[in-house]
Structure formats: structure tokens, C-alpha cells
Design a protein around this motif. Sequence first.
Motif, PDB file in Angstrom:
ATOM      1  N   ALA A   6       3.191 -24.001  79.388  1.00 13.85           N
ATOM      2  CA  ALA A   6       3.896 -24.803  78.208  1.00 13.85           C
ATOM      3  C   ALA A   6       4.043 -26.323  78.711  1.00 13.85           C
ATOM      4  CB  ALA A   6       4.896 -24.415  77.485  1.00 13.85           C
ATOM      5  N   GLN A   7       3.639 -27.177  78.043  1.00 16.29           N
ATOM      6  CA  GLN A   7       4.107 -28.513  78.191  1.00 16.29           C
ATOM      7  C   GLN A   7       3.710 -29.212  79.702  1.00 16.29           C
ATOM      8  OE1 GLN A   7       5.613 -30.555  76.220  1.00 16.29           O
ATOM      9  NE2 GLN A   7       5.687 -29.077  74.650  1.00 16.29           N
ATOM     10  N   GLY A   8       2.540 -28.772  80.005  1.00 14.05           N
ATOM     11  CA  GLY A   8       2.085 -28.768  81.640  1.00 14.05           C
ATOM     12  C   GLY A   8       2.511 -28.108  82.425  1.00 14.05           C
ATOM     13  N   TYR A   9       3.579 -27.216  82.293  1.00 14.92           N
ATOM     14  CA  TYR A   9       3.920 -26.477  83.291  1.00 14.92           C
ATOM     15  C   TYR A   9       3.239 -24.950  83.266  1.00 14.92           C
ATOM     16  CZ  TYR A   9       8.018 -29.351  83.847  1.00 14.92           C
ATOM     17  OH  TYR A   9       8.852 -30.697  83.818  1.00 14.92           O
ATOM     18  N   ARG A  10       3.155 -24.431  84.445  1.00  8.49           N
ATOM     19  CA  ARG A  10       2.535 -22.965  84.475  1.00  8.49           C
ATOM     20  C   ARG A  10       3.370 -22.341  85.598  1.00  8.49           C
ATOM     21  NH1 ARG A  10      -1.266 -20.150  87.378  1.00  8.49           N
ATOM     22  NH2 ARG A  10      -2.653 -18.918  86.241  1.00  8.49           N
ATOM     23  N   LEU A  11       3.610 -20.998  85.091  1.00  9.38           N
ATOM     24  CA  LEU A  11       4.489 -20.215  85.906  1.00  9.38           C
ATOM     25  C   LEU A  11       3.862 -18.946  86.196  1.00  9.38           C
ATOM     26  CD1 LEU A  11       7.381 -19.770  87.277  1.00  9.38           C
ATOM     27  CD2 LEU A  11       8.165 -19.018  84.781  1.00  9.38           C
ATOM     28  N   GLY A  28      -0.725 -29.553  87.446  1.00  8.71           N
ATOM     29  CA  GLY A  28      -1.811 -28.746  88.369  1.00  8.71           C
ATOM     30  C   GLY A  28      -1.148 -28.797  90.053  1.00  8.71           C
ATOM     31  N   GLU A  29       0.029 -29.405  90.018  1.00  6.72           N
ATOM     32  CA  GLU A  29       0.727 -29.850  91.192  1.00  6.72           C
ATOM     33  C   GLU A  29       1.778 -28.597  91.293  1.00  6.72           C
ATOM     34  OE1 GLU A  29       0.470 -31.955  93.712  1.00  6.72           O
ATOM     35  OE2 GLU A  29      -1.279 -33.100  92.816  1.00  6.72           O
ATOM     36  N   PRO A  30       1.846 -28.131  92.834  1.00  3.86           N
ATOM     37  CA  PRO A  30       2.950 -27.115  93.010  1.00  3.86           C
ATOM     38  C   PRO A  30       4.226 -27.769  93.130  1.00  3.86           C
ATOM     39  CG  PRO A  30       1.689 -27.491  94.780  1.00  3.86           C
ATOM     40  CD  PRO A  30       0.851 -28.241  93.890  1.00  3.86           C
ATOM     41  N   GLN A 123      11.985 -19.469  80.916  1.00  3.49           N
ATOM     42  CA  GLN A 123      11.485 -20.237  79.689  1.00  3.49           C
ATOM     43  C   GLN A 123      10.845 -21.654  80.239  1.00  3.49           C
ATOM     44  OE1 GLN A 123      11.364 -19.233  76.248  1.00  3.49           O
ATOM     45  NE2 GLN A 123      10.385 -20.698  75.980  1.00  3.49           N
ATOM     46  N   LEU A 124       9.690 -21.926  79.510  1.00  8.43           N
ATOM     47  CA  LEU A 124       9.004 -23.320  79.909  1.00  8.43           C
ATOM     48  C   LEU A 124       9.087 -23.889  78.597  1.00  8.43           C
ATOM     49  CD1 LEU A 124       5.729 -22.132  81.784  1.00  8.43           C
ATOM     50  CD2 LEU A 124       7.737 -23.123  82.738  1.00  8.43           C
ATOM     51  N   GLY A 125       9.407 -25.334  78.730  1.00  8.21           N
ATOM     52  CA  GLY A 125       9.460 -26.386  77.532  1.00  8.21           C
ATOM     53  C   GLY A 125       9.237 -27.859  78.038  1.00  8.21           C
ATOM     54  N   ALA A 126       9.658 -28.518  77.203  1.00  6.09           N
ATOM     55  CA  ALA A 126       9.600 -30.084  77.416  1.00  6.09           C
ATOM     56  C   ALA A 126      10.618 -30.664  78.457  1.00  6.09           C
ATOM     57  CB  ALA A 126      10.012 -30.955  76.158  1.00  6.09           C
ATOM     58  N   GLU A 127      11.709 -29.795  78.742  1.00  6.20           N
ATOM     59  CA  GLU A 127      12.678 -30.123  79.671  1.00  6.20           C
ATOM     60  C   GLU A 127      12.297 -29.732  80.929  1.00  6.20           C
ATOM     61  OE1 GLU A 127      16.493 -28.898  78.455  1.00  6.20           O
ATOM     62  OE2 GLU A 127      16.570 -30.617  76.827  1.00  6.20           O
ATOM     63  N   GLY A 128      11.235 -28.844  81.062  1.00  7.43           N
ATOM     64  CA  GLY A 128      10.661 -28.133  82.351  1.00  7.43           C
ATOM     65  C   GLY A 128      11.055 -26.404  82.306  1.00  7.43           C
ATOM     66  N   PHE A 129      11.333 -25.973  83.459  1.00  9.03           N
ATOM     67  CA  PHE A 129      11.413 -24.546  83.791  1.00  9.03           C
ATOM     68  C   PHE A 129      12.785 -24.357  83.968  1.00  9.03           C
ATOM     69  CE2 PHE A 129      11.875 -21.713  87.418  1.00  9.03           C
ATOM     70  CZ  PHE A 129      11.845 -20.327  86.740  1.00  9.03           C
ATOM     71  N   THR A 130      13.329 -23.467  82.794  1.00  6.77           N
ATOM     72  CA  THR A 130      14.502 -22.934  82.878  1.00  6.77           C
ATOM     73  C   THR A 130      14.779 -21.398  83.014  1.00  6.77           C
ATOM     74  OG1 THR A 130      15.289 -24.667  81.177  1.00  6.77           O
ATOM     75  CG2 THR A 130      16.684 -22.632  81.428  1.00  6.77           C
ATOM     76  N   ILE A 131      15.565 -21.147  83.906  1.00 10.21           N
ATOM     77  CA  ILE A 131      15.742 -19.686  84.159  1.00 10.21           C
ATOM     78  C   ILE A 131      17.309 -19.220  84.217  1.00 10.21           C
ATOM     79  CG2 ILE A 131      15.934 -20.337  86.908  1.00 10.21           C
ATOM     80  CD1 ILE A 131      14.870 -17.448  87.425  1.00 10.21           C
TER      81      ILE A 131
END
Length: 284
Positions: A6-11, A28-30, A123-131
Motif C-alpha cells: 500500500a502507498q508505495g510500501y511493501r511488507l 523499491g528501496e529497503p 498496517q500499511l498506509g499513507a503514514e507508513g508502516f505501523t505495527i
Amino acid sequence: MIILEAQGYRLELAPDRGGSVLRLDWRGEPLMRPNCGSTIFDVASFPLVPFSNRIARGRFNTGARKGRIAPNFPGSDHPHPLHGFGWLNAWDVVEQSADGAVLEHGYPGGEWPWPYRARQSFQLGAEGFTIALSVTNLGDAPMPAGLGFHPYFPRDAQTVYRGRHRGEWYNTPDCLPSSLDEHEEAIDWWQGRPVDTRAVDTAYTGREGALEIDWPSRGLGVTIAPSDGLTTTVVFSPAGADFFCVEPVSHATDAINRAPETLTWLEPGETAEVGMTISARLLA
């Protein structure tokens, strides 16, 4: 393996491998060190529950309960068990969607004399990766609880880490705390210098604000925003390595013996929860 996007993030998640994160990318950047091998120490991040870091010789006495935990460092006879039980057990998938997942891990009681249930929400979203990570006391007596996260980040000679804390623990050679260097105000213990300039494996107390990592060579950075309950940050930056760890946790090393009042004491049926958000940003 579970893959969320989501939103450019991949987990990438591995429920059967300690409920761990295998990879977190943005465009695409780690952002975390990608999974680099077959052991739990090769993943990108794993959960810490129901305690963080080491318990000296695995022994403790809370007054009401005594415990003796066997060494659990994979591939070693290191005498101080660490990081709880969640990272070395499989987690069940409770929920899953395109951009989120929930995992659970149950412990029936034993060496740790309190049964519990732990839950991770991703959760992935506009704010980033939330755990979010929680633990519920399933026993019949108050349980001391500690929680945290153990992410690994890529590192080169230019990588900069910024985190403001009031105290830094000095450790014995086997990484137990010996004395605390504490300031009246929170400071950046690296003073803006690259991570490579200090080789540490210790806890920083009294965190104030967010944590930041910059990779100038990549034009990329991340902001780590831990929840209020994650007052301590463990930093592991081994000399000559291509990674380092920035671990938001709820208590300092061996707190159950040294400062049990700093742990969260859960009544039967009570739950404690912490969390963090990791957001990518481009460097100017």
C-alpha cells in the motif's frame, strides 16, 4: 509468507518464523535490512514479548513468583536468556487483507510462570508502516510485562542515527547493565556523527521524541515514531557490520531483577499494548 502492499510500501511477514518481518521496502528501496539467511537473527525485525533483552542467568524472584529460564540464544550457550518467547515460536494468522494482517502467539506458562496471549497488528498506509504489539495476562496472578521491537537497518559509512535520550547504560562484557550515565536533558549520544563512529550494544533511557535514520548515499531516510510506553531504545551497532539495530522497548535490560517497578504489571485478564510507525522520507 504474507505480502502486504500500500502507498508505495511493501511488507513481507513470516508468521512461522517468530512472527517476524522479512522485508520492508518503500518505492523499491529497503527500509529495513532485507532477510539475509535462515536464522531468526537474519530477519528484518522480530517482536519482543513478554520481556526485552536479557535476564541475568535466567533467574528472577518477584516475591510472589520465581522463575528460571534456560538459555535461548540460538546456536550458543550464552547464559542470559533474552527477548522473551515470541521470537522463537510460530504465530497464527488471525486476519489478513491487502494492506494489513494480525498474528497471535500463545504461551501456556512454564519457565515464565504466567500464561499469556500476544498479538501483532501490521498496517500499511499513507503514514507508513505501523505495527502494534500487545500481551494479555491469561494467568491467575499479576504478571510483569515488557514489550518491544527488534528491527535491523542497513548501514554504510555515512549512515546517521538520531535519537534523544537522557541516559546511556554501560554494560559488563556479557551485556548486563553496570552503571547509568544520565543527563538532566535528553541528548543525541552520537552528536550527529555517523553510526560507524560508535560500536555499542546497550540501552538508552528516557527517550524524547522520534528516532531518525538517514542514508545520505541513498538520498533516503526513515522516521521511527514509538508509542509513549516505549521509553527505552536499545542500539546494537557492531563494529565493521553492514547493519545496526534500533530497538524501541518498554524497559531496560534485566529490569525484572533491577527495577521491577519499571515493568507493566498486568492483573489477570489485563492487556498492555505498544506500537511504532516507520515512515520513509526523501532527503533534501
